[in-house]
Motif scaffolding. Sequence first.
Motif, short mmCIF file in Angstrom:
data_model
loop_
_atom_site.label_atom_id
_atom_site.label_comp_id
_atom_site.label_asym_id
_atom_site.label_seq_id
_atom_site.Cartn_x
_atom_site.Cartn_y
_atom_site.Cartn_z
N ALA A 1 0.82 -1.22 0.00
CA ALA A 1 0.00 0.00 0.00
C ALA A 1 0.85 1.26 0.00
O ALA A 1 0.43 2.30 -0.52
N ASN A 2 2.04 1.19 0.57
CA ASN A 2 2.93 2.36 0.63
C ASN A 2 4.04 2.29 -0.42
O ASN A 2 5.04 2.99 -0.31
N ASP A 3 3.85 1.45 -1.43
CA ASP A 3 4.81 1.32 -2.53
C ASP A 3 6.22 0.99 -2.02
O ASP A 3 7.21 1.51 -2.53
N ASN A 4 6.28 0.16 -1.03
CA ASN A 4 7.56 -0.22 -0.43
C ASN A 4 7.77 -1.73 -0.51
O ASN A 4 8.52 -2.30 0.28
N TRP A 5 7.14 -2.37 -1.47
CA TRP A 5 7.18 -3.83 -1.56
C TRP A 5 8.57 -4.36 -1.90
O TRP A 5 8.93 -5.47 -1.48
N GLU A 6 9.36 -3.58 -2.66
CA GLU A 6 10.69 -4.06 -3.02
C GLU A 6 11.58 -4.19 -1.77
O GLU A 6 12.31 -5.17 -1.61
N VAL A 7 11.51 -3.20 -0.90
CA VAL A 7 12.29 -3.26 0.34
C VAL A 7 11.77 -4.39 1.23
O VAL A 7 12.56 -5.09 1.88
N PHE A 8 10.45 -4.58 1.24
CA PHE A 8 9.88 -5.67 2.04
C PHE A 8 10.41 -7.02 1.57
O PHE A 8 10.82 -7.86 2.39
N LEU A 9 10.39 -7.25 0.26
CA LEU A 9 10.90 -8.52 -0.27
C LEU A 9 12.38 -8.69 0.03
O LEU A 9 12.83 -9.78 0.39
N ALA A 10 13.13 -7.60 -0.13
CA ALA A 10 14.57 -7.67 0.15
C ALA A 10 14.84 -8.00 1.61
O ALA A 10 15.83 -8.66 1.94
N ALA A 11 13.94 -7.57 2.49
CA ALA A 11 14.15 -7.76 3.92
C ALA A 11 13.73 -9.14 4.41
O ALA A 11 14.25 -9.63 5.41
N VAL A 12 12.78 -9.78 3.70
CA VAL A 12 12.23 -11.02 4.27
C VAL A 12 12.44 -12.28 3.42
O VAL A 12 12.43 -13.39 3.96
N MET A 13 12.65 -12.14 2.12
CA MET A 13 12.62 -13.33 1.28
C MET A 13 13.82 -14.25 1.47
O MET A 13 13.67 -15.48 1.41
N ALA A 14 14.99 -13.71 1.67
CA ALA A 14 16.19 -14.57 1.75
C ALA A 14 16.05 -15.61 2.85
O ALA A 14 16.39 -16.79 2.66
N HIS A 15 15.56 -15.20 3.99
CA HIS A 15 15.41 -16.12 5.12
C HIS A 15 13.96 -16.53 5.35
O HIS A 15 13.70 -17.53 6.02
N GLY A 16 13.02 -15.75 4.81
CA GLY A 16 11.62 -15.92 5.17
C GLY A 16 11.02 -17.24 4.74
O GLY A 16 10.23 -17.84 5.49
N VAL A 17 11.36 -17.72 3.56
CA VAL A 17 10.78 -18.99 3.09
C VAL A 17 11.19 -20.13 4.01
O VAL A 17 10.36 -20.95 4.42
N LEU A 18 12.47 -20.19 4.37
CA LEU A 18 12.94 -21.23 5.27
C LEU A 18 12.37 -21.04 6.67
O LEU A 18 11.96 -22.01 7.32
N GLU A 19 12.33 -19.81 7.12
CA GLU A 19 11.81 -19.52 8.47
C GLU A 19 10.35 -19.93 8.59
O GLU A 19 9.95 -20.58 9.57
N LEU A 20 9.53 -19.57 7.61
CA LEU A 20 8.12 -19.93 7.64
C LEU A 20 7.94 -21.44 7.48
O LEU A 20 7.02 -22.02 8.07
N SER A 21 8.82 -22.07 6.71
CA SER A 21 8.77 -23.53 6.59
C SER A 21 9.00 -24.18 7.94
O SER A 21 8.33 -25.16 8.30
#
Length: 238
Positions: free
Chosen positions: A116-136
Amino acid sequence: FFKSGYWELIWQRRAPMALAALALVLPALFGALWALGDDTLVEQLPPEFLWVTQAQSTDQGMNTVELVGFSAFVLNNNIRVTLLAFVLGVTWGLGTGYVVANNGLILGALAGLAVANDNWEVFLAAVMAHGVLELSCIVVGGGAGLSLGRAILRPGPLTRRESMAREARSSVQIALGTSAWLVLAGFIEGFGSRTGIGWVPTTIFGLVVGAVFWGLVIVRGRSAQDELASPGDRAVVP
């Protein structure tokens, strides 16, 4: 254990794992839609989450010592959440479902606010590297907790105490094995997600790590189970 036993335990409990995944994903979708439709939600965020609404880099200017401290903090939190999801299986799985769903709701709301705040690129950069494994790992911990709850609710020919004790031994092994993967997730978050790397490489890396984890569940877990069921053990149907 890490070659086959751990993966086999997860594969044998694939139904509770799938249920835990739904308990994570559905609230996440609800949280994202809620955030996209309610601008005032940002006012309820703790200060440490406000970065999702502000265009900025994930590089927080930490030196090596600070990155180690941040990684240790993340690691401690993730292990706590995963073990809590497992332990609350003794509440017939209700507590487990709440922990997993609450994490999904928060993640979805943060994602929605970032978009909503056009900050999705930073969000992905902050969570994707570890997020998939962490959520798994959270899903696996939640699945172990739900499996424990199932053993209490449906003990079969055993007493509830016997059924819970037998399942608890396997669930503890799953929880301890998952903690090792959470160590890796914490290391990735501390030294990868918070150092200013762009969203494209972090997303690719996160998806690859997640694919490796679940690939091992399918390949190692299923093959180990198949080896136990030798041809001589199978019934011959005329």
